[in-house]
Design a protein around this motif. Structure first.
Motif, PDB file in Angstrom:
ATOM      1  N   ASP A   1       0.834  -1.212   0.000  1.00 49.96           N
ATOM      2  CA  ASP A   1       0.000   0.000   0.000  1.00 49.96           C
ATOM      3  C   ASP A   1       0.869   1.263   0.000  1.00 49.96           C
ATOM      4  O   ASP A   1       0.644   2.200   0.752  1.00 49.96           O
ATOM      5  CB  ASP A   1      -0.950   0.027   1.207  1.00 49.96           C
ATOM      6  CG  ASP A   1      -2.061  -0.989   1.075  1.00 49.96           C
ATOM      7  OD1 ASP A   1      -2.421  -1.296  -0.077  1.00 49.96           O
ATOM      8  OD2 ASP A   1      -2.552  -1.471   2.110  1.00 49.96           O
ATOM      9  N   TYR A   2       1.873   1.241  -0.844  1.00 48.74           N
ATOM     10  CA  TYR A   2       2.806   2.357  -0.951  1.00 48.74           C
ATOM     11  C   TYR A   2       2.440   3.186  -2.175  1.00 48.74           C
ATOM     12  O   TYR A   2       2.123   2.669  -3.234  1.00 48.74           O
ATOM     13  CB  TYR A   2       4.238   1.835  -1.094  1.00 48.74           C
ATOM     14  CG  TYR A   2       5.253   2.918  -1.339  1.00 48.74           C
ATOM     15  CD1 TYR A   2       5.664   3.757  -0.317  1.00 48.74           C
ATOM     16  CD2 TYR A   2       5.782   3.104  -2.610  1.00 48.74           C
ATOM     17  CE1 TYR A   2       6.589   4.752  -0.564  1.00 48.74           C
ATOM     18  CE2 TYR A   2       6.705   4.095  -2.855  1.00 48.74           C
ATOM     19  CZ  TYR A   2       7.108   4.920  -1.826  1.00 48.74           C
ATOM     20  OH  TYR A   2       8.021   5.903  -2.070  1.00 48.74           O
ATOM     21  N   VAL A   3       2.515   4.517  -2.018  1.00 51.18           N
ATOM     22  CA  VAL A   3       2.215   5.410  -3.126  1.00 51.18           C
ATOM     23  C   VAL A   3       3.342   6.427  -3.243  1.00 51.18           C
ATOM     24  O   VAL A   3       3.774   7.024  -2.258  1.00 51.18           O
ATOM     25  CB  VAL A   3       0.875   6.149  -2.892  1.00 51.18           C
ATOM     26  CG1 VAL A   3       0.594   7.116  -4.021  1.00 51.18           C
ATOM     27  CG2 VAL A   3      -0.250   5.162  -2.730  1.00 51.18           C
ATOM     28  N   ASN A   4       3.815   6.613  -4.444  1.00 44.73           N
ATOM     29  CA  ASN A   4       4.816   7.618  -4.725  1.00 44.73           C
ATOM     30  C   ASN A   4       4.141   8.990  -4.668  1.00 44.73           C
ATOM     31  O   ASN A   4       3.010   9.144  -5.106  1.00 44.73           O
ATOM     32  CB  ASN A   4       5.402   7.368  -6.118  1.00 44.73           C
ATOM     33  CG  ASN A   4       6.649   8.188  -6.388  1.00 44.73           C
ATOM     34  OD1 ASN A   4       6.891   9.193  -5.734  1.00 44.73           O
ATOM     35  ND2 ASN A   4       7.423   7.737  -7.351  1.00 44.73           N
ATOM     36  N   PRO A   5       4.805  10.001  -4.125  1.00 42.66           N
ATOM     37  CA  PRO A   5       4.175  11.336  -4.054  1.00 42.66           C
ATOM     38  C   PRO A   5       3.789  11.900  -5.420  1.00 42.66           C
ATOM     39  O   PRO A   5       2.910  12.745  -5.517  1.00 42.66           O
ATOM     40  CB  PRO A   5       5.233  12.203  -3.386  1.00 42.66           C
ATOM     41  CG  PRO A   5       6.152  11.271  -2.699  1.00 42.66           C
ATOM     42  CD  PRO A   5       6.102   9.978  -3.448  1.00 42.66           C
ATOM     43  N   HIS A   6       4.404  11.429  -6.473  1.00 49.55           N
ATOM     44  CA  HIS A   6       4.104  11.935  -7.814  1.00 49.55           C
ATOM     45  C   HIS A   6       3.007  11.124  -8.511  1.00 49.55           C
ATOM     46  O   HIS A   6       2.625  11.454  -9.627  1.00 49.55           O
ATOM     47  CB  HIS A   6       5.368  11.920  -8.686  1.00 49.55           C
ATOM     48  CG  HIS A   6       6.457  12.780  -8.134  1.00 49.55           C
ATOM     49  ND1 HIS A   6       6.370  14.150  -8.087  1.00 49.55           N
ATOM     50  CD2 HIS A   6       7.649  12.453  -7.581  1.00 49.55           C
ATOM     51  CE1 HIS A   6       7.474  14.642  -7.538  1.00 49.55           C
ATOM     52  NE2 HIS A   6       8.265  13.618  -7.220  1.00 49.55           N
ATOM     53  N   ASP A   7       2.510  10.107  -7.866  1.00 45.21           N
ATOM     54  CA  ASP A   7       1.461   9.275  -8.449  1.00 45.21           C
ATOM     55  C   ASP A   7       0.093   9.913  -8.255  1.00 45.21           C
ATOM     56  O   ASP A   7      -0.156  10.599  -7.274  1.00 45.21           O
ATOM     57  CB  ASP A   7       1.431   7.890  -7.805  1.00 45.21           C
ATOM     58  CG  ASP A   7       2.594   7.028  -8.245  1.00 45.21           C
ATOM     59  OD1 ASP A   7       3.226   7.365  -9.262  1.00 45.21           O
ATOM     60  OD2 ASP A   7       2.855   6.016  -7.568  1.00 45.21           O
ATOM     61  N   LEU A   8      -0.770   9.664  -9.196  1.00 41.61           N
ATOM     62  CA  LEU A   8      -2.154  10.095  -9.109  1.00 41.61           C
ATOM     63  C   LEU A   8      -2.965   8.922  -8.574  1.00 41.61           C
ATOM     64  O   LEU A   8      -2.963   7.844  -9.156  1.00 41.61           O
ATOM     65  CB  LEU A   8      -2.689  10.523 -10.483  1.00 41.61           C
ATOM     66  CG  LEU A   8      -4.151  10.914 -10.555  1.00 41.61           C
ATOM     67  CD1 LEU A   8      -4.390  12.172  -9.717  1.00 41.61           C
ATOM     68  CD2 LEU A   8      -4.567  11.156 -11.978  1.00 41.61           C
ATOM     69  N   VAL A   9      -3.657   9.125  -7.445  1.00 38.31           N
ATOM     70  CA  VAL A   9      -4.392   8.047  -6.805  1.00 38.31           C
ATOM     71  C   VAL A   9      -5.876   8.287  -6.988  1.00 38.31           C
ATOM     72  O   VAL A   9      -6.381   9.377  -6.725  1.00 38.31           O
ATOM     73  CB  VAL A   9      -4.040   7.968  -5.288  1.00 38.31           C
ATOM     74  CG1 VAL A   9      -4.860   6.894  -4.617  1.00 38.31           C
ATOM     75  CG2 VAL A   9      -2.567   7.729  -5.110  1.00 38.31           C
ATOM     76  N   ARG A  10      -6.547   7.242  -7.395  1.00 37.73           N
ATOM     77  CA  ARG A  10      -7.998   7.317  -7.566  1.00 37.73           C
ATOM     78  C   ARG A  10      -8.604   6.225  -6.686  1.00 37.73           C
ATOM     79  O   ARG A  10      -8.311   5.047  -6.827  1.00 37.73           O
ATOM     80  CB  ARG A  10      -8.345   7.069  -9.024  1.00 37.73           C
ATOM     81  CG  ARG A  10      -9.804   7.126  -9.295  1.00 37.73           C
ATOM     82  CD  ARG A  10     -10.059   6.939 -10.773  1.00 37.73           C
ATOM     83  NE  ARG A  10     -11.478   6.698 -10.968  1.00 37.73           N
ATOM     84  CZ  ARG A  10     -11.992   6.130 -12.023  1.00 37.73           C
ATOM     85  NH1 ARG A  10     -11.201   5.738 -12.973  1.00 37.73           N
ATOM     86  NH2 ARG A  10     -13.274   5.947 -12.105  1.00 37.73           N
ATOM     87  N   ILE A  11      -9.484   6.627  -5.787  1.00 35.46           N
ATOM     88  CA  ILE A  11     -10.102   5.678  -4.868  1.00 35.46           C
ATOM     89  C   ILE A  11     -11.464   5.301  -5.415  1.00 35.46           C
ATOM     90  O   ILE A  11     -12.304   6.156  -5.679  1.00 35.46           O
ATOM     91  CB  ILE A  11     -10.220   6.293  -3.458  1.00 35.46           C
ATOM     92  CG1 ILE A  11      -8.833   6.658  -2.932  1.00 35.46           C
ATOM     93  CG2 ILE A  11     -10.927   5.345  -2.522  1.00 35.46           C
ATOM     94  CD1 ILE A  11      -8.851   7.422  -1.627  1.00 35.46           C
ATOM     95  N   LYS A  12     -11.678   3.991  -5.569  1.00 32.75           N
ATOM     96  CA  LYS A  12     -12.950   3.495  -6.080  1.00 32.75           C
ATOM     97  C   LYS A  12     -13.822   3.075  -4.905  1.00 32.75           C
ATOM     98  O   LYS A  12     -13.376   2.344  -4.038  1.00 32.75           O
ATOM     99  CB  LYS A  12     -12.721   2.289  -6.992  1.00 32.75           C
ATOM    100  CG  LYS A  12     -11.985   2.648  -8.235  1.00 32.75           C
ATOM    101  CD  LYS A  12     -11.810   1.533  -9.246  1.00 32.75           C
ATOM    102  CE  LYS A  12     -12.011   0.160  -8.789  1.00 32.75           C
ATOM    103  NZ  LYS A  12     -11.694  -0.864  -9.788  1.00 32.75           N
TER     104      LYS A  12
END
Length: 104
Positions: free
Chosen positions: A91-102
């Protein structure tokens, strides 16, 4: 007495014809609407078409899954696939990633 025997023979003949017509009608109706009749054959043909298309979809899905698994084999690991799986597992996200929660 003669008229009774004649009436009896006529009624017997009519009864035989009526029974034969009923028997032919029974088999005729079953040939059309029965378990293996014409309507059932059309329904089976439609089910065959639907199941064939589902089989093709499932084969495509399996091929895609096998391709993704082949990218994670230990002899040749694809870095992008490894990064994707690690991020998903941790559950790691890069700060430059765009996250979309479904929503579920």
């Amino acid at each position: 007495m003669v008229s009774r025997s004649r009436l009896k023979s006529v009624l017997t003949g009519l009864a035989l014809y009526a029974m034969a017509a009923a028997l032919i009608g029974y088999f005729g109706v079953n040939a059309y609407t029965g378990k293996y009749g014409l309507n059932a054959q059309q329904e089976l043909d439609q089910e065959i078409i639907a199941l064939t298309s589902e089989l093709a979809r499932l084969k495509q899905e399996r091929a895609e899954g096998e391709q993704r698994v082949s990218l994670l084999r230990s002899d040749r690991v694809d870095p992008d696939m490894l990064d994707e799986r690690a991020r998903y597992q941790l559950d790691y996200v890069n700060p430059h990633d765009l996250v979309r929660i479904k929503p579920n």
